[in-house]
Design an enzyme around this catalytic site. Structure first.
Site, PDB file in Angstrom:
ATOM      1  N   SER A 252      55.655 -18.557  53.985  1.00  0.00           N
ATOM      2  CA  SER A 252      56.335 -17.285  53.784  1.00  0.00           C
ATOM      3  C   SER A 252      57.492 -17.615  52.621  1.00  0.00           C
ATOM      4  CB  SER A 252      57.295 -17.112  55.096  1.00  0.00           C
ATOM      5  OG  SER A 252      58.141 -17.999  55.136  1.00  0.00           O
ATOM      6  N   LYS A 253      58.138 -16.530  52.155  1.00  0.00           N
ATOM      7  CA  LYS A 253      59.182 -16.576  51.221  1.00  0.00           C
ATOM      8  C   LYS A 253      59.983 -17.576  51.499  1.00  0.00           C
ATOM      9  CE  LYS A 253      58.387 -12.803  48.677  1.00  0.00           C
ATOM     10  NZ  LYS A 253      58.778 -11.865  47.735  1.00  0.00           N
TER      11      LYS A 253
END
Ligand code: GLU
Length: 490
Positions: A252-253
């Site tokens: 994920s980010k």
């Protein structure tokens, strides 16, 4: 046989790194084999389409330096390369499947399907269509459709037996047919689903290897069946591994995984990101990591990919970017720096930025930045229209916190000594400041720090003497004197 491979993104947003890594490997495979790399836009799910996404996908490829031989913007022998412009071809395929009894119209309402799903959940059965409409009379169903009744078309999966296909990285995979339901191939809006559209296109476009993420493995038996029902040869599948976050969870980010264009905005170099993505799950010999594009092309083949998941390591990306920054010829780096500064320096700095000046600064900054983003705060004072006005506290720092008078004296001494330097270069500046410190009985390092903050306004800068040499004698003297007054003024 000419290798023909494709990147087939859906325009649902900025492509994420896993998606782009598969594209990049596909491109390397094409270039290694002297084949063709095709870009095809898969926009059959119109509800998920994001405006501007196609442009951003193509910009991402361009920024990474990946070219394509056929695609939506340049066309080619199998145009169009955007699925929403190919609807007649999918309809023709659906007609054939209907005629051959390999597909049927389904008139079930969404209420019925919802109820079916709920009942299956309740009974702890796997979800799936119960094939109610498979038993409809073909003529009756055709009449209902021509009367305008809403419907989808479903593919009739074999009820028995196995589907076997070869994945280049995993070998033979066999799945029982009864595990798949009769899935939708044509939606009620007249658009095909991915399951049909990509099969029709990969055949029409003579694609030799279908490379895509491993999340498609469970659907692959359906695709094999559709290929066979249409009389197409089954292509070679290459299902690339997932990329995990460093904690072993979904990437994920939070792990630093941004889209390609976000990496561009954050000051990564395209070649560094390309290299980093290429080796996330691939190495020509199990060890080599830093490679030129030509070396990667020479060494790459799909068969060298690992089937197990790779881990995204943003520190490694930063390291890789640093390697590329330092290896870049100075002129080229200076160009990159200038372009970046042009974009990021405050608006009051006159444009265009003086290229010759950036060239002077480049050797001072190159060792100190991991990404271009680090550059601006490091060197912005070189371009500032006004001299810096450091605070008294910043100037005094630790060494002079209790000794403001000594700091003021040291700054005056520095200015007085530097004033008579005839040739303003870093060696003479250093020697002069050392002499000044010695004369007034101060530690050289403490005087250097005073000068650094006085001249640049910052405690962390490129090397001091080189910096002062570039800032120039008069501005340095003015700033040292101004600082001595700030310090004395408290
Ligand atoms: N449009 C699909 C996606 O973006 C492509 C999968 C494939 O390459 O076949 O996931």
């Amino acid at each position: 046989m000419t290798i023909r491979v494709r990147y087939a993104p859906s325009p649902t947003g900025d492509p994420h790194v896993g998606n782009i890594r598969t594209a990049l490997w596909t491109w390397l495979h094409a270039r290694h084999h002297g084949g063709q790399f095709i870009v095809r836009i898969e926009d059959t799910d119109q509800s998920r389409e994001v405006p501007g996404a196609v442009r951003r996908i193509l910009d991402s490829l361009r920024w990474l330096g990946m070219d394509w031989d056929e695609g939506p913007d340049i066309d080619g022998p199998f145009a169009p390369y955007t699925q929403s412009e190919r609807l007649p071809m999918y309809r023709a395929a659906v007609e054939r499947l209907l005629e051959h009894g390999r597909a049927y119209r389904c008139f079930c309402t969404s209420e019925r399907l919802d109820a079916l799903r709920a009942a299956q959940r309740e009974a702890k059965q796997p979800p799936g269509y119960d094939a109610l409409c498979a038993s409809l009379d073909a003529d009756a169903s055709a009449n209902r459709a021509s009367a305008g009744e809403a419907h989808v078309v479903r593919f009739l999966m074999p009820r028995e037996g196995m589907t076997t296909f070869t994945d280049l990285l995993r070998g033979e995979i066999s799945v029982e047919n009864r595990l798949s339901d009769d899935f939708v191939i044509l939606k009620s809006d007249g658009f095909p689903t991915y399951h049909l559209a990509h099969v029709v296109d990969d055949y029409a476009m003579q694609i030799t290897h279908v490379s895509r993420g491993e999340e498609w493995i469970p659907s692959a038996p359906r695709h094999v069946q559709v290929n066979q029902a249409l009389g197409y040869p089954v292509p070679v599948y290459v299902h690339t591994s997932v990329i995990l976050g460093p904690d072993g969870g979904k990437l994920s980010k939070r792990h630093g995984a941004k889209s390609v264009l976000e990496h561009a905005e954050d000051g990564y170099l395209p070649d560094a990101l390309f290299n980093f993505l290429a080796i996330m799950g691939w190495s020509p010999d199990g060890a080599t990591e830093v490679m030129t594009r030509d070396e990667m092309i020479a060494a790459f083949d799909f068969s060298g990919l690992a089937p197990h998941p790779a881990t995204f390591d943003v520190q490694k990306l930063d390291w890789m970017n640093g390697v590329y920054l330092r290896a870049m010829p100075e002129r080229e780096l200076s160009e990159q720096f200038a372009t970046w500064l042009e974009r990021t320096l405050p608006g009051d700095v006159p444009r265009p930025i003086d290229r010759a000046y950036v060239e002077e600064i480049t050797p001072l900054a190159r060792e100190r930045v991991k990404t271009l983003r680090d550059l601006t705060p490091l060197v912005d004072f070189f371009f500032a229209q006004e001299a810096p006005t450091p605070t008294r506290e910043a100037l005094l720092g630790k060494p002079y916190r209790e000794r403001a008078a000594d700091a003021s004296r040291a700054l005056v001494a520095a200015a007085t000594h530097l004033e008579v330097v005839a040739e303003w270069d870093s060696a003479r500046i250093e020697a002069t400041l050392r002499t000044a410190a010695e004369e007034i009985g101060e530690k050289a390092a403490d005087v250097f720090m005073l000068c650094r903050v006085a001249v640049t306004g910052k405690p962390v800068t490129p090397p001091l003497f080189e910096t002062m040499a570039i800032v120039g004698q008069e501005p340095c003297l003015t700033r040292l004197r101004a600082a001595s007054e700030i310090v004395a003024g408290g």
